[in-house]
Scaffold this motif. Structure first.
Motif, PDB file in Angstrom:
ATOM      1  N   UNK A   1       0.820  -1.205   0.000  1.00  0.00           N
ATOM      2  CA  UNK A   1       0.000   0.000   0.000  1.00  0.00           C
ATOM      3  C   UNK A   1       0.859   1.263   0.000  1.00  0.00           C
ATOM      4  N   UNK A   2       1.989   1.221   0.709  1.00  0.00           N
ATOM      5  CA  UNK A   2       2.852   2.396   0.774  1.00  0.00           C
ATOM      6  C   UNK A   2       3.559   2.679  -0.548  1.00  0.00           C
ATOM      7  N   UNK A   3       3.504   1.719  -1.478  1.00  0.00           N
ATOM      8  CA  UNK A   3       4.054   1.957  -2.810  1.00  0.00           C
ATOM      9  C   UNK A   3       3.046   2.644  -3.735  1.00  0.00           C
ATOM     10  N   UNK A   4       1.783   2.669  -3.316  1.00  0.00           N
ATOM     11  CA  UNK A   4       0.750   3.364  -4.095  1.00  0.00           C
ATOM     12  C   UNK A   4       0.870   4.861  -3.806  1.00  0.00           C
ATOM     13  N   UNK A   5       1.053   5.703  -4.828  1.00  0.00           N
ATOM     14  CA  UNK A   5       1.316   7.129  -4.610  1.00  0.00           C
ATOM     15  C   UNK A   5       0.324   7.834  -3.692  1.00  0.00           C
ATOM     16  N   UNK A   6      -0.974   7.614  -3.898  1.00  0.00           N
ATOM     17  CA  UNK A   6      -1.982   8.310  -3.088  1.00  0.00           C
ATOM     18  C   UNK A   6      -1.895   7.893  -1.619  1.00  0.00           C
ATOM     19  N   UNK A   7      -1.718   6.597  -1.392  1.00  0.00           N
ATOM     20  CA  UNK A   7      -1.608   6.103  -0.012  1.00  0.00           C
ATOM     21  C   UNK A   7      -0.339   6.640   0.637  1.00  0.00           C
ATOM     22  N   UNK A   8       0.772   6.597  -0.101  1.00  0.00           N
ATOM     23  CA  UNK A   8       2.040   7.082   0.439  1.00  0.00           C
ATOM     24  C   UNK A   8       1.966   8.583   0.749  1.00  0.00           C
ATOM     25  N   UNK A   9       1.308   9.325  -0.124  1.00  0.00           N
ATOM     26  CA  UNK A   9       1.163  10.771   0.107  1.00  0.00           C
ATOM     27  C   UNK A   9       0.403  11.045   1.410  1.00  0.00           C
ATOM     28  N   UNK A  10      -0.713  10.332   1.599  1.00  0.00           N
ATOM     29  CA  UNK A  10      -1.502  10.537   2.822  1.00  0.00           C
ATOM     30  C   UNK A  10      -0.737  10.093   4.066  1.00  0.00           C
ATOM     31  N   UNK A  11       0.011   9.003   3.936  1.00  0.00           N
ATOM     32  CA  UNK A  11       0.804   8.515   5.072  1.00  0.00           C
ATOM     33  C   UNK A  11       1.896   9.525   5.443  1.00  0.00           C
ATOM     34  N   UNK A  12       2.612  10.039   4.423  1.00  0.00           N
ATOM     35  CA  UNK A  12       3.674  11.018   4.684  1.00  0.00           C
ATOM     36  C   UNK A  12       3.113  12.321   5.239  1.00  0.00           C
ATOM     37  N   UNK A  13       1.921  12.697   4.775  1.00  0.00           N
ATOM     38  CA  UNK A  13       1.285  13.903   5.307  1.00  0.00           C
ATOM     39  C   UNK A  13       0.900  13.710   6.768  1.00  0.00           C
ATOM     40  N   UNK A  14       0.393  12.517   7.096  1.00  0.00           N
ATOM     41  CA  UNK A  14       0.042  12.206   8.484  1.00  0.00           C
ATOM     42  C   UNK A  14       1.272  12.277   9.391  1.00  0.00           C
ATOM     43  N   UNK A  15       2.415  11.787   8.881  1.00  0.00           N
ATOM     44  CA  UNK A  15       3.651  11.839   9.660  1.00  0.00           C
ATOM     45  C   UNK A  15       4.037  13.276   9.978  1.00  0.00           C
ATOM     46  N   UNK A  16       3.871  14.166   8.999  1.00  0.00           N
ATOM     47  CA  UNK A  16       4.269  15.569   9.186  1.00  0.00           C
ATOM     48  C   UNK A  16       3.275  16.361  10.021  1.00  0.00           C
ATOM     49  N   UNK A  17       2.005  15.952  10.011  1.00  0.00           N
ATOM     50  CA  UNK A  17       0.970  16.732  10.689  1.00  0.00           C
ATOM     51  C   UNK A  17       0.391  16.040  11.909  1.00  0.00           C
ATOM     52  N   UNK A  18       1.007  14.924  12.330  1.00  0.00           N
ATOM     53  CA  UNK A  18       0.526  14.209  13.514  1.00  0.00           C
ATOM     54  C   UNK A  18       0.470  15.115  14.725  1.00  0.00           C
ATOM     55  N   UNK A  19      -0.587  15.046  15.525  1.00  0.00           N
ATOM     56  CA  UNK A  19      -0.760  15.973  16.649  1.00  0.00           C
ATOM     57  C   UNK A  19       0.330  15.879  17.704  1.00  0.00           C
ATOM     58  N   UNK A  20       0.845  14.698  17.957  1.00  0.00           N
ATOM     59  CA  UNK A  20       1.823  14.535  19.030  1.00  0.00           C
ATOM     60  C   UNK A  20       3.256  14.507  18.519  1.00  0.00           C
ATOM     61  N   UNK A  21       3.471  13.884  17.363  1.00  0.00           N
ATOM     62  CA  UNK A  21       4.844  13.660  16.890  1.00  0.00           C
ATOM     63  C   UNK A  21       5.197  14.459  15.644  1.00  0.00           C
ATOM     64  N   UNK A  22       4.206  15.102  15.011  1.00  0.00           N
ATOM     65  CA  UNK A  22       4.441  15.815  13.757  1.00  0.00           C
ATOM     66  C   UNK A  22       5.521  16.881  13.864  1.00  0.00           C
ATOM     67  N   UNK A  23       5.440  17.731  14.891  1.00  0.00           N
ATOM     68  CA  UNK A  23       6.412  18.818  15.059  1.00  0.00           C
ATOM     69  C   UNK A  23       7.813  18.284  15.307  1.00  0.00           C
ATOM     70  N   UNK A  24       7.905  17.174  16.009  1.00  0.00           N
ATOM     71  CA  UNK A  24       9.221  16.601  16.288  1.00  0.00           C
ATOM     72  C   UNK A  24       9.863  16.064  15.007  1.00  0.00           C
TER      73      UNK A  24
END
Length: 398
Positions: A235-258
């Motif tokens: 799933x992480x090789x699918x562009x749309x899924x990977x984009x949403x996953x990477x966006x979640x990593x950057x905008x996560x409420x607890x860990x995004x800023x870190x």
């Protein structure tokens, strides 16, 4: 990128045979040959080269070591050919030795160092090749290799810190899984004979049923776990899924800023290294965003690159992405206004790399309690299901 094998004659009439050169097209190839002062009498395009069966993708730590060795030799006055000759002979492993031997042979034939690196089919990162090419163009290859040494040394240091910080949570996670497996496959079956049919109800019945199935059909559970891992990786090789996953990593409420702090340090270091080596800002931005390996950031920088091409300030364009914090934007603005963007980026990279250390420790600090809660919850669930049944059994025996 295409690879050509050609035969050419220089101005003295010497014939050069079986030389190699990489280019985007035939016209670009012929232009490069003419720029070398050669007359091409014969050429052909090849689909691969002899390094295809000796391909070795260099790790960050290996790149740091080899750049350090090459930098020391170039700054001491050795020619590039002699330095590469020494470097390939110093390689202790077979495949890296073959790769550097081929580079040495290609440079000896008159190939540029950057083209020789590019011909190794992905053995070296594009970032390094771009830096080397810029150093060759500006005549400051020794300075460029020094910058690469610093860059990869810091990358290796950061990677080691991340691995060291994650070691304890990984051990804790493995321990949690091991404890759960031992409880359900070795400990719980010993209590089964003490249980009556009345006891085998509710949570207790569920736990013993799960224990029986885990013992009898363990291979199914292993298969399910492996299937889940495979599905996630697919799933992480699918562009749309990977984009949403990477966006979640950057905008996560607890860990995004870190995580953004870690990205900021790597982005600033890469952009500083590329830009100070004479690579145009547009290409520097593209490569700096790509090295983060985050699709969300890469897509955001498409608009940044377009705006910079149109004359927009870099600080304003990056601010509109909403990815990096305002302090970093202000630092870029000051660098643009003072005309010392490369120097200020280097200093900000040092600052954010220090911030990355504390960010990594805080991320690990968030993982550890989750592991402990999971382990405690698993043990507590088993105890809650078994103890009442054991107590009832002891009363019946009494």
């Amino acid at each position: 990128m295409k690879t050509f094998v050609y035969t050419a004659t220089d101005v003295q009439g010497n014939v050069i045979k079986n030389a190699k050169m990489t280019a985007e097209s035939v016209n670009e190839f012929l232009e490069k040959v003419n720029e070398k002062g050669l007359f091409c009498s014969n050429y052909k395009e090849i689909q691969g080269n002899k390094s295809s069966n000796t391909l070795h993708k260099f790790k960050i730590s290996e790149l740091a070591y080899n750049c350090r060795q090459l930098s020391a030799m170039l700054t001491s006055g050795l020619t590039l050919v002699k330095a590469l000759d020494i470097l390939y002979k110093e390689q202790t492993k077979k495949r890296p030795r073959q790769v550097f031997q081929e580079i040495y042979e290609e440079v000896q034939k008159g190939q540029s160092f950057s083209d020789a690196l590019r011909m190794q089919q992905g053995a070296f990162p594009n970032f390094m090749i771009s830096m080397i090419q810029a150093g060759e163009s500006s005549g400051s290859l020794d300075v460029t290799v020094q910058r690469l040494e610093v860059h990869y040394a810091k990358e290796a240091k950061l990677n080691n810190k991340i691995k060291s910080a994650l070691m304890y949570p990984i051990i804790l996670a493995v321990l949690c899984v091991a404890i759960v497996i031992i409880m359900f496959t070795f400990i719980m079956p010993t209590f089964k004979e003490l249980m009556t049919e009345k006891d085998m109800q509710g949570l207790t019945g569920f736990l013993f049923a799960f224990s029986d199935s885990l013992i009898a059909y363990w291979y199914i559970y292993v298969g399910v776990v492996l299937a889940i891992i495979f599905i996630i990786r697919y799933l992480l090789k699918i562009p749309d899924v990977r984009y949403k996953f990477d966006k979640f990593i950057c905008e996560g409420p607890a860990f995004g800023k870190l995580i953004i702090k870690v990205y900021t340090g790597r982005f600033a270091r890469t952009l500083s290294s590329l830009y100070s080596s004479g690579i145009p800002m547009v290409e520097s931005l593209q490569r700096s965003a790509a090295i983060l390996n985050n699709m969300y950031i890469e897509k955001a920088f498409i608009s940044v690159v377009d705006e910079v091409k149109q004359g927009e300030q870099l600080s304003s364009s990056i601010q509109r992405t909403g990815i990096f914090e305002s302090m970093f934007i202000s630092i870029i603005y000051v660098g643009e206004e003072s005309g010392a963007l490369d120097t200020i980026l280097e200093k900000s990279a040092d600052f954010y790399e220090d911030e990355s250390d504390s960010a990594i420790q805080r991320l690990v600090g968030m993982i550890e309690p989750v592991m402990i809660i999971f382990m405690g919850g698993a043990i507590g669930t088993v105890i809650a299901g078994i103890l009442p049944a054991i107590y009832n059994s002891m009363e019946n025996i009494g």
